[in-house]
Design an enzyme around this catalytic site. Sequence first.
Site, mmCIF file in Angstrom:
data_model
loop_
_atom_site.group_PDB
_atom_site.id
_atom_site.type_symbol
_atom_site.label_atom_id
_atom_site.label_comp_id
_atom_site.label_asym_id
_atom_site.label_seq_id
_atom_site.Cartn_x
_atom_site.Cartn_y
_atom_site.Cartn_z
ATOM 1 N N GLU A 158 0.796 -1.240 0.000
ATOM 2 C CA GLU A 158 0.000 0.000 0.000
ATOM 3 C C GLU A 158 0.824 1.285 0.000
ATOM 4 O O GLU A 158 0.312 2.349 0.335
ATOM 5 C CB GLU A 158 -0.978 0.033 1.189
ATOM 6 C CG GLU A 158 -2.111 -0.974 1.059
ATOM 7 C CD GLU A 158 -3.081 -0.928 2.222
ATOM 8 O OE1 GLU A 158 -3.881 0.002 2.281
ATOM 9 O OE2 GLU A 158 -3.017 -1.836 3.079
ATOM 10 N N THR A 217 0.416 2.461 -8.143
ATOM 11 C CA THR A 217 -0.150 3.761 -8.516
ATOM 12 C C THR A 217 0.884 4.556 -9.314
ATOM 13 O O THR A 217 0.558 5.206 -10.305
ATOM 14 C CB THR A 217 -0.570 4.540 -7.244
ATOM 15 O OG1 THR A 217 -1.323 3.672 -6.416
ATOM 16 C CG2 THR A 217 -1.376 5.767 -7.580
ATOM 17 N N ARG A 267 -7.865 0.327 -5.754
ATOM 18 C CA ARG A 267 -6.884 -0.446 -4.985
ATOM 19 C C ARG A 267 -6.990 -1.942 -5.265
ATOM 20 O O ARG A 267 -8.036 -2.551 -5.036
ATOM 21 C CB ARG A 267 -7.090 -0.187 -3.482
ATOM 22 C CG ARG A 267 -6.410 -1.186 -2.555
ATOM 23 C CD ARG A 267 -4.896 -1.113 -2.620
ATOM 24 N NE ARG A 267 -4.281 -2.087 -1.720
ATOM 25 C CZ ARG A 267 -3.061 -2.595 -1.901
ATOM 26 N NH1 ARG A 267 -2.329 -2.220 -2.926
ATOM 27 N NH2 ARG A 267 -2.574 -3.462 -1.053
ATOM 28 N N ASP A 291 7.090 -3.906 -11.072
ATOM 29 C CA ASP A 291 6.241 -3.634 -9.903
ATOM 30 C C ASP A 291 6.015 -4.942 -9.156
ATOM 31 O O ASP A 291 5.551 -5.925 -9.736
ATOM 32 C CB ASP A 291 4.900 -3.057 -10.409
ATOM 33 C CG ASP A 291 3.945 -2.752 -9.272
ATOM 34 O OD1 ASP A 291 4.410 -2.562 -8.135
ATOM 35 O OD2 ASP A 291 2.722 -2.691 -9.536
ATOM 36 N N GLN A 339 3.499 -6.726 0.271
ATOM 37 C CA GLN A 339 3.138 -7.371 1.535
ATOM 38 C C GLN A 339 4.132 -8.498 1.853
ATOM 39 O O GLN A 339 4.794 -9.024 0.956
ATOM 40 C CB GLN A 339 1.704 -7.905 1.461
ATOM 41 C CG GLN A 339 0.703 -6.753 1.491
ATOM 42 C CD GLN A 339 -0.747 -7.207 1.393
ATOM 43 O OE1 GLN A 339 -1.031 -8.403 1.270
ATOM 44 N NE2 GLN A 339 -1.660 -6.258 1.425
HETATM 45 N N1 LIG Z 1 -4.429 9.835 -1.159
HETATM 46 C C1 LIG Z 1 -3.443 9.135 -1.686
HETATM 47 N N2 LIG Z 1 -3.622 7.843 -1.985
HETATM 48 C C2 LIG Z 1 -2.576 7.186 -2.547
HETATM 49 C C3 LIG Z 1 -1.326 7.784 -2.812
HETATM 50 N N3 LIG Z 1 -0.522 6.857 -3.365
HETATM 51 C C4 LIG Z 1 -1.255 5.729 -3.442
HETATM 52 N N4 LIG Z 1 -2.484 5.922 -2.953
HETATM 53 C C5 LIG Z 1 -3.559 4.934 -2.812
HETATM 54 O O1 LIG Z 1 -3.100 3.955 -1.912
HETATM 55 C C6 LIG Z 1 -3.579 2.666 -2.284
HETATM 56 C C7 LIG Z 1 -2.423 1.696 -2.371
HETATM 57 O O2 LIG Z 1 -1.619 2.015 -3.481
HETATM 58 P P1 LIG Z 1 -0.954 0.901 -4.400
HETATM 59 O O3 LIG Z 1 -0.269 1.620 -5.518
HETATM 60 O O4 LIG Z 1 -1.931 -0.145 -4.728
HETATM 61 O O5 LIG Z 1 0.134 0.322 -3.384
HETATM 62 P P2 LIG Z 1 1.238 -0.794 -3.677
HETATM 63 O O6 LIG Z 1 2.515 -0.281 -3.116
HETATM 64 O O7 LIG Z 1 1.244 -1.169 -5.117
HETATM 65 O O8 LIG Z 1 0.723 -1.982 -2.775
HETATM 66 P P3 LIG Z 1 1.007 -3.573 -2.941
HETATM 67 O O9 LIG Z 1 0.641 -3.953 -4.328
HETATM 68 O O10 LIG Z 1 0.164 -4.236 -1.910
HETATM 69 O O11 LIG Z 1 2.465 -3.761 -2.651
HETATM 70 C C8 LIG Z 1 -4.330 2.865 -3.598
HETATM 71 O O12 LIG Z 1 -5.720 2.890 -3.328
HETATM 72 C C9 LIG Z 1 -3.860 4.221 -4.103
HETATM 73 O O13 LIG Z 1 -4.861 4.892 -4.819
HETATM 74 C C10 LIG Z 1 -1.159 9.164 -2.468
HETATM 75 O O14 LIG Z 1 -0.101 9.767 -2.640
HETATM 76 N N5 LIG Z 1 -2.243 9.777 -1.893
HETATM 77 MG MG LIG Z 2 0.866 -2.900 -6.053
#
Ligand SMILES: Nc1nc2c(ncn2[C@@H]2O[C@H](COP(=O)(O)OP(=O)(O)OP(=O)(O)O)[C@@H](O)[C@H]2O)c(=O)[nH]1
Ligand SMILES: [Mg+2]
Length: 376
Positions: free
Chosen positions: A51, A56, A187, A209, A213
Amino acid sequence: MFSECGGCVLGCGDSEDLELKRRSRKIDRDLKKEERLKRKQVKLLLLGAGESGKSTFLKQMRIIHNVNYDVTAQLEFRKIIYQNVVKGAKVLVDAQRKLNIPLGDPENKRYGDQLLAYDNFSELNNETFPQLQYVVNRVWNDPGIKATFARRNEFQIIDSVEYFLDHSKRLAVRDYVPTLQDILYCRKTTKGVVEFTITIDRVPFLFVDVGGQRTQRQKWFQCFDNVTSILFMASASEFDQVILEDRTTNRLVESRNIFDTIVNHMIFTNISVILFLNKMDLLKKKVEVSNIAKFFPEFKDVKQVSEYSKEFGGEPSNLEDVKKFLLYYFISAKKNSLKPLYHHFTVAVDTGNISLVFKDIKDIILKKNLDALLLQ
Ligand SMILES: Nc1nc2c(ncn2[C@@H]2O[C@H](COP(=O)(O)OP(=O)(O)OP(=O)(O)O)[C@@H](O)[C@H]2O)c(=O)[nH]1
Ligand SMILES: [Mg+2]
């Protein structure tokens, strides 16, 4: 006369022989081209805890460089968005009850019951979601649920739930197609390794990417070859939250531990690391309501932040002070003082912000790549 391959003995003609040679030359050419491309290729590894915003960031790369999402992808996002909304609302009702927070309107209890009983997530689509939207909206607008949401650091809920619950009416139409902003907020946990190549300034950029987790991290090692730069994402707003995996470890501590492993890893001695202190929009709101010194008592003690010469004893509600502390907290993990570490404060859901940041890091990355090519 025998040809080189001796084919005539078997009765095959010169033309077949020529065709074989032509094909073999083409294979050689293709292999060389592939090799050249591979050497020219920039490989960026997106690392960080779950997360933190890795996927993103990759979505932003597609958006900024005009690699559009096709209809199938958009519809896939639509389904996940509906799941994000309903699961998010359901988590809020569950938490409201567990935390014993009274509802503003007792009438809303039956809507809460309805949501708690709902588990047909795979059936959510543009026909079924509109039937649920009223229920979701009733629940979301209840003051008791809003009070629960204000305590969201005490339970596990996705960051984008507020955005989607605020927009649930717009999503509840039959011809709903997710906007790019919706896609950025959508997400979905990454499982495994996702590779995506985008040609930027005539150079192929391979973005890798991975899932952040704990269970996903053993897959990271398979991606460690030929890396140009590491883009390390850390969610800066999570200093008062615990991780989903064990519901005990502080999220910022987890994130720094991973950073420590990566930035000090032998295999990355000559690899540039770019640290993104992400979710600045959420951090800005967070410092107004949550005291970082309660979770990180050393916040008050940090007097000298490397790269900042001024004395420092922070104010927990001051965003700039908290940013300096967070930067110090990560930078201090790096053991080799000569290894350069670049950093950016980012909002990964903001295309304008990431566009500017990427412009900046692209130059560093391309220079690194050129240096590496010259050394070969
Ligand atoms: N408000 C806000 N939300 C964010 C930001 N960056 C990411 N998000 C949100 O945080 C959530 C997690 O982001 P992901 O990009 O899925 O995270 P990840 O690092 O890929 O996570 P994993 O795949 O589990 O490793 C998503 O719902 C995004 O929209 C940010 O800078 N601000
Ligand atoms: Mg991810």
